[in-house]
Structure formats: structure tokens, C-alpha cells
Motif scaffolding. Structure first.
Motif, PDB file in Angstrom:
ATOM      1  N   GLN A 254       0.936  -1.271  -0.116  1.00 34.13           N
ATOM      2  CA  GLN A 254       0.073   0.025  -0.036  1.00 34.13           C
ATOM      3  C   GLN A 254       0.774   1.233   0.009  1.00 34.13           C
ATOM      4  N   VAL A 255       0.752   2.243  -1.013  1.00 27.77           N
ATOM      5  CA  VAL A 255       1.480   3.433  -1.081  1.00 27.77           C
ATOM      6  C   VAL A 255       0.932   4.428  -0.037  1.00 27.77           C
ATOM      7  N   LEU A 256       1.962   4.736   1.018  1.00 24.89           N
ATOM      8  CA  LEU A 256       1.223   5.392   2.100  1.00 24.89           C
ATOM      9  C   LEU A 256       1.922   6.983   2.024  1.00 24.89           C
ATOM     10  N   LEU A 257       2.958   7.025   1.227  1.00 25.26           N
ATOM     11  CA  LEU A 257       3.577   8.338   0.719  1.00 25.26           C
ATOM     12  C   LEU A 257       4.223   8.397  -0.689  1.00 25.26           C
ATOM     13  N   ASP A 258       3.691   9.518  -1.274  1.00 25.89           N
ATOM     14  CA  ASP A 258       4.012   9.797  -2.738  1.00 25.89           C
ATOM     15  C   ASP A 258       4.217  11.298  -2.899  1.00 25.89           C
ATOM     16  N   LYS A 259       5.361  11.859  -2.344  1.00 26.96           N
ATOM     17  CA  LYS A 259       5.268  13.315  -2.458  1.00 26.96           C
ATOM     18  C   LYS A 259       6.544  14.082  -3.027  1.00 26.96           C
ATOM     19  N   PRO A 260       6.498  15.175  -3.359  1.00 26.38           N
ATOM     20  CA  PRO A 260       7.755  16.156  -3.815  1.00 26.38           C
ATOM     21  C   PRO A 260       8.598  15.920  -2.452  1.00 26.38           C
ATOM     22  N   VAL A 261      10.082  16.126  -2.694  1.00 25.47           N
ATOM     23  CA  VAL A 261      10.824  16.462  -1.707  1.00 25.47           C
ATOM     24  C   VAL A 261      11.361  18.001  -1.857  1.00 25.47           C
ATOM     25  N   GLN A 262      11.305  18.660  -0.880  1.00 30.83           N
ATOM     26  CA  GLN A 262      11.748  20.050  -0.851  1.00 30.83           C
ATOM     27  C   GLN A 262      12.854  20.325   0.074  1.00 30.83           C
ATOM     28  N   LEU A 263      14.092  20.938  -0.474  1.00 29.80           N
ATOM     29  CA  LEU A 263      15.101  21.396   0.053  1.00 29.80           C
ATOM     30  C   LEU A 263      15.113  22.783   0.479  1.00 29.80           C
ATOM     31  N   PRO A 264      15.649  23.171   1.735  1.00 28.75           N
ATOM     32  CA  PRO A 264      15.776  24.431   2.302  1.00 28.75           C
ATOM     33  C   PRO A 264      16.480  25.281   1.254  1.00 28.75           C
ATOM     34  N   VAL A 265      16.422  26.611   0.968  1.00 22.84           N
ATOM     35  CA  VAL A 265      17.294  27.519   0.453  1.00 22.84           C
ATOM     36  C   VAL A 265      17.897  28.462   1.459  1.00 22.84           C
ATOM     37  N   ARG A 266      18.996  28.057   2.182  1.00 25.90           N
ATOM     38  CA  ARG A 266      19.705  28.962   2.985  1.00 25.90           C
ATOM     39  C   ARG A 266      21.266  28.188   3.221  1.00 25.90           C
ATOM     40  N   GLY A 267      22.050  29.550   3.446  1.00 28.01           N
ATOM     41  CA  GLY A 267      23.324  29.113   3.429  1.00 28.01           C
ATOM     42  C   GLY A 267      23.950  28.767   5.009  1.00 28.01           C
ATOM     43  N   LEU A 268      25.120  28.372   5.276  1.00 28.38           N
ATOM     44  CA  LEU A 268      25.454  28.179   6.750  1.00 28.38           C
ATOM     45  C   LEU A 268      25.194  29.356   7.564  1.00 28.38           C
ATOM     46  N   ALA A 269      25.679  30.632   6.910  1.00 22.91           N
ATOM     47  CA  ALA A 269      25.532  31.664   7.679  1.00 22.91           C
ATOM     48  C   ALA A 269      24.165  32.205   8.017  1.00 22.91           C
TER      49      ALA A 269
END
Length: 531
Positions: free
Chosen positions: A309-324
């Protein structure tokens, strides 16, 4: 695995050196007389002839106890050392690169650099090499094909399904290289020649077999011929077919070819990796940016199925920010970055596997940042939820110190990056160890005094080396003191610093360091009270 992900912008992370000094890498050990004759654990092994010939040529070696350990996995740095010895005369095709986790005095820096310049190796993510990460069979074969300049014949890639029963599991980035390697006779599959197992970690015996076949150039098989993958006569290059007798049976009907849309920059779209454990299966897909195998792409998506049973099928989103950046400074996210790895594994001991996806943000500035997205099954809601663990630019290594099935995520404290007024190149970071518990990552560094102490011994040795060369020592002493706090040796740590650091800025430095340790929770009391 991933162990993976690691992670910054300006830091030239010499701290990574601390974690790597003294690492035991058998490929690099000078071969002994015993290694040149026969190892005591490969008698009758299918790769014995190959292993012994490479040992006699001083290309590989074994362990001090006389073993070769043929089933042990191969790390990226071991691979680099092996190919530097096996193919020392390959012409470089690109300029050198500076990896933030490979100091210039790192024991295998030259091998890594030569492998990169010859196109055998790429960065694990941007300018991070991640030397201790284990490599998979698909990566090993495609890397060899790349460095040796092997290209497949026109139809070899699409015909991989005729050579391997599990061709559907081959990552898109590796198909071209594996097709070329198969045509050249490099692919060795034991015990089933038709089972490629592209996503399994390559073993020392398998890696030796690939190299043996590459060095022999197909003239002499140093492994049993029944384990060398072959393309059918219809798949082999034309010049090879001309040397063979015509087939005595009708050729199978040609499979229809998919005609890709004509665009200025062709892309391969589809599943990049599938992993399963028990009744849980995870699939990660994305649209590659190009066909060079960089792992960078867009439209990243994770699909998790449990008991079919498919329980998750979603886009993966990454943050846009640097270390500082302040963590809350930017909430912008994009479904774009570099795919590093996917694993299905029980990491909290509840017998329900978690899904770990390792990714690197390519929109956060140079060399930043790496993340682990960890998905956990919630039985009451019959759904998966996840947490996002940032590794900055440091990465991590998975260990199971107590052999209890619950792994430790061993890394360094990225909060020290740019935290003190010292040059980036002189920064060092204290040890940091994590457990995944009940849907959260918990800092358990204080629970592993032996690991912290071992790290501090290396820091102290580096302090002595830097002091003797009249180099900056504030960074290494800061990390040393932080480790002392983790070991509940606060007073002793401050006494050591007061004795060894006598520069004119000592009061300012001590005040700044004390505040940092207090702010980061190393000292539960007021800063400086333990001095």
C-alpha cells in the motif's frame, strides 16, 4: 550508508582531517611477503587468482593478520588508492579541485586528486569528497568506465535487460558506464552472472575482479569465465561480432526502441533508486540535470509503500539557505538538489524500518548544505512523518558501537563553524554523536566518552604539531576544550588551556570561548565558572 550526508560555504574544513587521521585502509598498506604469496582467507575463493596477482604487483594488499577479507566493503578513499596504483599513467582530463574534507596533508590526498583529475572520481557533493563512504557496484563500474574512457556501442545501454535479470535496478546515471564495462568484460557477477546487484556495496573481492579484468584488457581472464558478464552476440560491438561464428539459432526479435524527444539538452527521467526491507519499499526519483551522473536534478520525489500500500508519494523540498543564515531567515524551498543516497533500515530498535534519504542543497551557496530526511511510520494514523536533519557541510558516519542494532550517527559540531574569530582554514570542530529516538535526533555525545576521548587525542596531537610549526592553535584548542566538557573534565580542560595558551589575546579568547560553550549547552553553568 550514508552515512552520509555532510556539509558550508567558506569553511575549508581541516576539522575533517581530525576524524580521518589514522584510519586503517588496507589498499594503502605496503604489501608484505605474505601478501605477495597467498592470503589465509581466500583459499579456493573464486577471486583468488586475481587477488594474488594484484598483490604480487603491489596494487592491493591485505591486513596485518594475513587476511584479505574479500567480503568487506570498499570505501571511496580505498577505491581512490586502488585505481591510483592500478592505472598510474592515465592522462588527466580536468584541473585539480580542493575538497573541503581532504586536507593537503591527508594520507591519500594525492590518490584522490589523481583519481579526480583522470575522471575516475567525482565529489560526493559539490566540494565534499566523503572518503569513508562505501561505494556501490554500480558506482564502481561506472567510475572505472569513465576513467578508462570506455563508451558503449550504440545499442548496448538499451539492451542491458538482455544481460542482467535485475537491469531495472541500475541507476540511470550508471547505465552508460555499465554497458561499456560489460562490453569490455569488466563486469564480474558471483555467483549468478546474470544478477548485477547494482545497488549493493561492492566488496574487496569484486573490486579486485573489476580491476583485474580492466588490466587484462579482455586478453586473459583472471576470474572464472562463468562469472564474467557477457552481452549476447547481437549486443556485442561490430568488431567483436566479426571475429565470431554466426549464431546457429534465429536471433530474437529486436526490442522496440523508445525515441526520446529531441531537445537541446537531453535528460533521463525516472527512478534513481529503489530500496526495500521486509514489507517496506522506498523509491526516490528525480529529473537529472544532465547525463553525466552528477546526481543533480529537479522534481525530486519520494514514494513509500508498506505491505503493497502506497502511504507516501510526495515531492521532496530542500531549504534554500546557507550556513551563515539564521535557520528561520528563509523559508523558501525547492524540489531541486543532489541525490546522495536512500536507505531502509530500523535505526531506533522498534523493528519498524525508517527511510533515510540523503540530499544536498545546490541552492544554498558553495559547499552547503547536506540533509538527512528520516521518515517514520505512525501506525495509529497509518502514515509516514519525517524530520529534517541538517549536517551542514560535515557529513556523518554510521556506527553500531554496542552492536545492539541501534546505530550511532557520528559527526562533528557544525555550530563551531565561523563561531570564533579565527581563519576558516584553522577551524576545528568537537565530536558530536546522534541517536534517532522516537522520531527525533538526540545528541548523545556524552554517552560515548571513548569516541570523544579518541577524537581529543588526535586534536591534542594536532595542537602539538601546529605549535611546533608556529601555526594558529585557537581553533584546535577550542574543539579540544569542548570535548573536555563532553567528558565532564571541564576544570582540567580550562587548566590545560591556561597553561598552553599565553598569547596577548588570551583573556579575550577565553571569554569568547567560554560564552560559546555556554551558549551551545556545553556548560550548564555560567561561562567561565569552571576555570
Amino acid at each position: 550508508m550514508i552515512h552520509a550526508k555532510k556539509w558550508h560555504s567558506r569553511l575549508a574544513l581541516p576539522a575533517a582531517r581530525i576524524a580521518l587521521i589514522g584510519t586503517f585502509m588496507p589498499w594503502a598498506i605496503a604489501p608484505s611477503a605474505q601478501a605477495q604469496s597467498r592470503f589465509n582467507d581466500i583459499q579456493g575463493h573464486w577471486a583468488q587468482t586475481c587477488v594474488e596477482q594484484l598483490a604480487n604487483r603491489q596494487i592491493i594488499s591485505g591486513y596485518p593478520d594475513g587476511t584479505f577479507r574479500p567480503t568487506a566493503p570498499v570505501s571511496r578513499v580505498e577505491f581512490a588508492v586502488l585505481i591510483s596504483k592500478a592505472f598510474p599513467n592515465i592522462t588527466p582530463v580536468r584541473d585539480p579541485i580542493t575538497f573541503v574534507d581532504i586536507p593537503t596533508d591527508y594520507w591519500a590526498a594525492s590518490a584522490i586528486q589523481s583519481g579526480y583529475r583522470a575522471n575516475f572520481l567525482t565529489g560526493y557533493s559539490d566540494r565534499i569528497f566523503n572518503p569513508n563512504r562505501k561505494i556501490e557496484r554500480a558506482q564502481a563500474l561506472s567510475s572505472l568506465a569513465s576513467g578508462l574512457r570506455y563508451a558503449p556501442s550504440s545499442r548496448a545501454t538499451e539492451m542491458l535487460t538482455m544481460a542482467f535479470d535485475d537491469a531495472a535496478d541500475i541507476p540511470n546515471y550508471a547505465k552508460t558506464g555499465i554497458a561499456a564495462a560489460t562490453e569490455r568484460g569488466l563486469v564480474v557477477n558471483y555467483p549468478n552472472v546474470r544478477q548485477l546487484n547494482p545497488n549493493q556495496q561492492v566488496t574487496r573481492a569484486e573490486m579486485a575482479a573489476f580491476v583485474c579484468q580492466a588490466l587484462s584488457r579482455g586478453q586473459t581472464a583472471l576470474v572464472p569465465a562463468q562469472y564474467i558478464a557477457q552481452l549476447t552476440p547481437q549486443q556485442q560491438p561490430a568488431q567483436q561480432q566479426a571475429q565470431q561464428q554466426p549464431p546457429q539459432q534465429p536471433q530474437p526479435p529486436q526490442q522496440p526502441q523508445r525515441q526520446p524527444a529531441v531537445t537541446a539538452a537531453p535528460r533521463v527521467v525516472g527512478k534513481i533508486q529503489s530500496v526495500e526491507s521486509g514489507n517496506v519499499r522506498a523509491e526516490f526519483s528525480y529529473d537529472p540535470q544532465d547525463i553525466t551522473g552528477t546526481g543533480i536534478g529537479s522534481n525530486m520525489r519520494l514514494r513509500i509503500a508498506r505491505a503493497g500500500q502506497v502511504l507516501l508519494d510526495k515531492p521532496v523540498q530542500l531549504p534554500v539557505r546557507g550556513l551563515a543564515d539564521n535557520p528561520r531567515r528563509s523559508e523558501e524551498r525547492v524540489s531541486e538538489g543532489r541525490f546522495l543516497g536512500l536507505e531502509v533500515r530500523d535505526i531506533d530498535g522498534d523493528r519498524e524500518p525508517e527511510i533515510i534519504t540523503d540530499l544536498f542543497s545546490t541552492k544554498s551557496g558553495n559547499n552547503c548544505c547536506a540533509y538527512s530526511y528520516i521518515y517514520r511510520y505512525e501506525p495509529a494514523q497509518n502514515r509516514y512523518t519525517h524530520i529534517e536533519q541538517s549536517w551542514a557541510n560535515l557529513g556523518y558516519e554510521v556506527k553500531d558501537v554496542e552492536a545492539d542494532g541501534i546505530p550511532e550517527f557520528e559527526s562533528l559540531d557544525s555550530r563551531f563553524i565561523n563561531a570564533l574569530d579565527i581563519p576558516d582554514a584553522d577551524a576545528r570542530l568537537p565530536k558530536r554523536i546522534w541517536h534517532y529516538r522516537q522520531g527525533e535526533m538526540v545528541d548523545v555525545s556524552r554517552e560515548y566518552p571513548q569516541l570523544v576521548s579518541e577524537h581529543n587525542q588526535k586534536l591534542w596531537q594536532e595542537y602539538q604539531d601546529r605549535q611546533a610549526l608556529n601555526q594558529e592553535v585557537k581553533g584546535v584548542l577550542a574543539a579540544y576544550l569542548a570535548n573536555k566538557f563532553l567528558l565532564n573534565e571541564n576544570v582540567e580542560g580550562w587548566q590545560v588551556l591556561q597553561q598552553v595558551y599565553t598569547s596577548s589575546d588570551r583573556d579575550e579568547y577565553f571569554a569568547q570561548l567560554g560564552k560559546l560553550l555556554s551558549d551551545l549547552g556545553y556548560d550548564s553553568r555560567k561561562a567561565g565558572s569552571a576555570r
